[in-house]
Design an enzyme around this catalytic site. Structure first.
Site, PDB file in Angstrom:
ATOM      1  N   CYS A  85      65.783   4.828   5.187  1.00  0.00           N
ATOM      2  CA  CYS A  85      66.777   3.901   5.746  1.00  0.00           C
ATOM      3  C   CYS A  85      66.368   2.458   5.436  1.00  0.00           C
ATOM      4  O   CYS A  85      66.360   2.063   4.287  1.00  0.00           O
ATOM      5  CB  CYS A  85      66.932   4.157   7.247  1.00  0.00           C
ATOM      6  SG  CYS A  85      68.396   3.371   7.945  1.00  0.00           S
ATOM      7  N   HIS A 194      67.621  10.289   7.746  1.00  0.00           N
ATOM      8  CA  HIS A 194      66.353  10.240   8.478  1.00  0.00           C
ATOM      9  C   HIS A 194      65.702  11.610   8.633  1.00  0.00           C
ATOM     10  O   HIS A 194      65.861  12.257   9.666  1.00  0.00           O
ATOM     11  CB  HIS A 194      66.597   9.651   9.873  1.00  0.00           C
ATOM     12  CG  HIS A 194      66.859   8.189   9.857  1.00  0.00           C
ATOM     13  ND1 HIS A 194      65.869   7.247  10.059  1.00  0.00           N
ATOM     14  CD2 HIS A 194      68.007   7.490   9.663  1.00  0.00           C
ATOM     15  CE1 HIS A 194      66.394   6.035   9.990  1.00  0.00           C
ATOM     16  NE2 HIS A 194      67.681   6.155   9.750  1.00  0.00           N
ATOM     17  N   GLU A 196      62.706  12.164   9.380  1.00  0.00           N
ATOM     18  CA  GLU A 196      61.710  12.134  10.468  1.00  0.00           C
ATOM     19  C   GLU A 196      62.349  12.408  11.825  1.00  0.00           C
ATOM     20  O   GLU A 196      61.633  12.695  12.794  1.00  0.00           O
ATOM     21  CB  GLU A 196      60.962  10.789  10.465  1.00  0.00           C
ATOM     22  CG  GLU A 196      61.650   9.639  11.184  1.00  0.00           C
ATOM     23  CD  GLU A 196      62.817   9.024  10.417  1.00  0.00           C
ATOM     24  OE1 GLU A 196      63.330   9.658   9.478  1.00  0.00           O
ATOM     25  OE2 GLU A 196      63.232   7.908  10.795  1.00  0.00           O
TER      26      GLU A 196
END
Lengths: 223, 79
Positions: A85, A194, A196
């Protein structure tokens, strides 16, 4: 495996990135934007957020942070670096990855779980995925439209450097539905969605994102 | 001291959704005849006399603009 996770003023996703590293049995090493060394880490994650308030352009100021000079030097020597990002925007501004991320084509901040197709499973960060596997991870960005000139797009496509593509409707106007790309060596990867945030079905839509951090584990062990 | 203006505009081939949104709003506000709007950035720098044009161009190209998506022009103006 020791993985540095950078925090800039305005970074939001450093804690989740550190957690993802730990889920992959790595040691997360916090790095501060003002640091002048990388503390001997094996890889670096540049996480998401709004570094320096996104002032001027997303990533434009973070790119010049002291720690980024170390990251740029290490990346050019082959260290695995992942930009997520805002981290992708920073890597693009730092010229570690080509192109630029611009305002979403419909101007709305997009926040949703997004299907991605894995287009390249030979990078330092994607070896655990099957080619053309579809993964579901959160996408949350206002300036995620990937733009590059025709020559750059051709270079990316011809050399298999598109790592992830959006599946279904293009969420942000990215050229060629590009969600993530890699450098020529495959050690630097940037993507807008994302991974994560998708490492445990308890806290994310899936655990599909964990594969990126497990891929890194394989890369570091082999190195 | 001199005043230097740097104008940064999205390249013509780059989609400018913000400019389009402004253009689309104008007829709704009763302003007809505006066929297109492009939105960029305008910087005003107060610059010491010994800063040369090459330095100003470097500031614009490496920092104020992203040449991948933006064009830039540096102008010295009367303060």
């Amino acid at each position: 495996m020791r993985v540095g996770v950078i925090t800039f003023p305005g970074t939001l996703d450093d804690v989740d990135a550190q957690r993802a590293v730990k889920y992959a049995d790595g040691e997360a090493v916090p790095l501060w934007h003002g640091d002048h060394d990388l503390k001997g880490v094996d890889a670096v994650v540049v996480p998401g957020g709004f570094s320096y308030g996104d002032y001027l352009r997303c990533g434009a100021i973070a790119r010049f942070a002291p720690v980024m000079q170390e990251v740029i030097e290490a990346a050019n020597k082959g260290m695995p670096v992942l930009g997520i990002c805002n981290g992708f925007q920073i890597l693009a501004e730092a010229h570690l990855l080509p192109g630029a991320l611009v305002r979403n084509h419909k101007l709305h901040f997009v926040c949703r779980d997004q299907w991605l197709s894995v287009e390249n499973n030979t990078t330092a960060w994607t070896s655990r995925y099957d080619l053309e596997a579809e993964i579901l991870v959160p996408l949350k960005s206002g300036e995620g439209g990937y733009q590059a000139d025709e020559d750059t797009l051709k270079e990316l496509e011809d050399n298999n450097r598109v790592v992830f593509r959006y599946v279904g409707e293009n969420p942000n106007g990215s050229r060629n539905n590009i969600a993530g790309i890699t450098n020529a060596k495959g050690n630097v990867v940037g993507l807008m969605p994302h991974p994560e945030h998708a490492i445990d079905a308890l806290t994310g839509p899936t655990d599909d994102g964990l594969g990126m951090f497990l891929s890194l584990l394989d890369t570091v062990v082999k190195a | 001291m001199a005043r230097v203006v740097v104008d940064v505009m999205p390249k013509p081939e780059i989609l400018d959704p913000q400019g389009q949104a402004v253009a689309n709003a104008l007829p709704r506000l009763g302003f007809d005849g505006i066929t297109a709007v492009r939105q960029g950035k305008h910087f005003e720098l107060e610059v010491a006399d010994d800063v040369d044009d090459a330095t100003l161009a470097k500031i614009a190209e490496t920092f104020l603009a992203n040449p991948v998506i933006e064009d830039w022009i540096v102008r010295r103006v009367e303060a």
